[in-house]
Design a protein around this motif. Structure first.
Motif, short mmCIF file in Angstrom:
data_model
loop_
_atom_site.label_atom_id
_atom_site.label_comp_id
_atom_site.label_asym_id
_atom_site.label_seq_id
_atom_site.Cartn_x
_atom_site.Cartn_y
_atom_site.Cartn_z
N ALA A 1 -11.54 -5.11 2.64
CA ALA A 1 -10.19 -5.16 2.08
C ALA A 1 -9.83 -3.92 1.28
O ALA A 1 -8.76 -3.85 0.69
N PHE A 2 -10.72 -2.92 1.24
CA PHE A 2 -10.42 -1.70 0.51
C PHE A 2 -9.43 -0.84 1.29
O PHE A 2 -9.35 -0.92 2.52
N THR A 3 -8.69 -0.04 0.56
CA THR A 3 -7.89 1.01 1.20
C THR A 3 -8.46 2.36 0.78
O THR A 3 -9.18 2.46 -0.21
N SER A 4 -8.11 3.39 1.52
CA SER A 4 -8.63 4.72 1.25
C SER A 4 -7.50 5.74 1.29
O SER A 4 -6.65 5.68 2.18
N SER A 5 -7.49 6.66 0.32
CA SER A 5 -6.45 7.69 0.23
C SER A 5 -7.09 9.07 0.18
O SER A 5 -8.24 9.22 -0.23
N LYS A 6 -6.31 10.06 0.57
CA LYS A 6 -6.77 11.44 0.43
C LYS A 6 -6.55 11.88 -1.02
O LYS A 6 -5.44 11.78 -1.53
N THR B 1 0.87 -1.18 0.00
CA THR B 1 0.00 0.00 0.00
C THR B 1 0.89 1.22 0.00
O THR B 1 2.13 1.10 0.06
N ASP B 2 0.29 2.41 -0.10
CA ASP B 2 1.06 3.65 -0.14
C ASP B 2 1.01 4.38 1.19
O ASP B 2 0.12 4.12 2.01
N ALA B 3 1.93 5.30 1.37
CA ALA B 3 2.01 6.03 2.62
C ALA B 3 0.78 6.89 2.89
O ALA B 3 0.46 7.16 4.05
N ASP B 4 0.09 7.31 1.84
CA ASP B 4 -1.09 8.15 2.03
C ASP B 4 -2.38 7.32 2.09
O ASP B 4 -3.47 7.87 1.98
N CYS B 5 -2.24 6.01 2.26
CA CYS B 5 -3.40 5.12 2.31
C CYS B 5 -3.59 4.53 3.70
O CYS B 5 -2.63 4.32 4.44
N SER B 6 -4.85 4.24 4.00
CA SER B 6 -5.16 3.51 5.23
C SER B 6 -6.18 2.43 4.90
O SER B 6 -7.05 2.62 4.05
N PRO B 7 -6.09 1.26 5.55
CA PRO B 7 -7.07 0.20 5.31
C PRO B 7 -8.44 0.61 5.82
O PRO B 7 -8.56 1.34 6.80
N ASN B 8 -9.48 0.10 5.16
CA ASN B 8 -10.85 0.42 5.58
C ASN B 8 -11.26 -0.32 6.84
O ASN B 8 -12.24 0.05 7.48
#
Length: 370
Positions: A250-255, A133-140
């Motif tokens: 299992a989704f991730t979320s980013s700004k 994942t990326d640094a600007d992402c968080s798991p849902n």
């Protein structure tokens, strides 16, 4: 007149192509019934590559560490950051034994190349199962690792996940960004479902360490600054070794970006990799994109010229009806239903923006991953 007949029959052909894509290709994903796989908990290496991401890491590392999973390590890669990224990483490492830091120094041959940094992180990984994942992402949810890894089996060595963007109220740009992300996901999930996986997103992607080294890593496209996710998937994905994960947990979320200029620059980096896809994938994607543009151009022309307008209106209505049904079903899976109400507007703005990006990339290529 002959010219008018050519325009009308060309319009019919374009509508047929559009209906084919929405029913046969995208419809496969929309109608897909997900099966609950047997629960597995292989040890996992979660890998995050960061360049000048101190604030994002402070916010998102706690979400990664709070995963309900029996055994995982968190590999944090500092890609020659000039801010406090490394300091943030070491601060978390002092508190958590399962954090490993890879501090990447600049190397002239791989200057500004995320793939070099990621390769060092993958080499440092202890476990066979890698989750990115990326640094600007968080798991849902706290079940992100579990839901992604349950898709692996003896044949499935690559798992494509969904990386969403946060919703911002009363922002058209936000809807456009989310629609582009959603529609891209519909395409790569659909092609994967039909056995033609062509890309994935580094915000939510998993594969086996052995698969990476058997493919010689990123060496086949190391000269391309971007594409550590989509070009690698395009290189190694097969009908048998690829799985998709569309569990909401299992989704991730980013700004998302908040201005058009930043978003266009981001998309220019992403789009620049498409020219390196396999020929069959470029043809499939190119045909759909061209048919999409021609649908609007020829459809508008046919209506203005009143060429067999009853048939034209019926065909346009049929295409929109199928598009709405297929994309609404897909949006339910990916929790993006609010986008469907502005579908025609978002579609026109999106392919217009893509055309601008394509022209800009012909003039000059983006040089760095950040």
């Amino acid at each position: 007149m002959v010219v008018f007949n050519v325009i009308f029959y060309a319009f019919i052909a374009v509508v047929c192509v559009q209906i084919y894509y929405y029913t046969v290709v995208f419809g496969r994903f929309s109608a897909l019934k997900t099966k609950k796989a047997a629960f597995k908990t292989p040890p996992v290496s979660v890998i995050v590559c960061a360049k000048n991401e101190a604030d994002n890491l402070k916010r998102n590392i706690p979400f990664l560490l709070s995963q309900e999973y029996p055994e995982f390590e968190l590999i944090l890669i500092n890609d020659n950051s000039s801010d406090h990224t490394l300091k943030v990483m070491t601060g978390f490492q002092k508190l958590h034994e399962n954090i490993k830091i890879v501090n990447v120094k600049p190397v002239e041959a791989f200057w500004g190349n995320k793939k070099y940094a990621l390769t060092l992180g993958i080499k440092a990984a202890t476990h066979e199962t890698l989750l990115f994942t990326d640094a600007d992402c968080s798991p849902n949810s706290s079940h992100w690792i579990a839901e992604m890894c349950v898709q692996f089996d003896q044949e499935r060595l690559l798992v494509l996940g969904y990386g969403a963007y946060e919703k911002i109220k009363r922002s058209f740009l936000n809807r456009l960004i989310r629609f582009e992300t959603f529609f891209t996901a519909v395409q790569y999930f659909s092609y994967a479902t039909t056995g033609n996986a062509y890309m994935g997103v580094g915000r939510n992607l998993a594969y086996k360490r052995s698969l990476f080294f058997e493919a010689n890593g990123f060496i086949g496209h190391i000269q391309v600054k971007s594409g550590d996710d989509d070009l690698f998937v395009n290189q190694v994905a097969t009908k048998l070794n690829t799985a998709i994960c569309v569990s909401e947990h299992a989704f991730t979320s980013s700004k998302p970006k908040t201005d058009f200029k930043s978003w266009i620059l981001q998309k220019r980096r992403h789009v620049s990799t498409a020219s390196h896809y396999k020929t069959k994938h470029k043809l499939m994607l190119g045909l759909f994109y061209v048919s999409q543009i021609l649908f609007w151009i020829l459809g508008t022309t046919v209506l203005i010229l009143m060429l067999h307008w009853e048939i034209a209106v019926a065909l346009i209505a049929l295409r929109f009806a199928i598009q709405y049904m297929v994309l609404f079903a897909a949006a339910k899976k990916l929790n993006e239903k609010d986008l469907i109400f502005l579908l025609p507007v978002l579609e026109v703005f999106l392919f217009s923006a893509q055309m601008v990006i394509f022209i800009q990339n012909l003039i000059s290529k983006p040089k760095y991953w950040k």
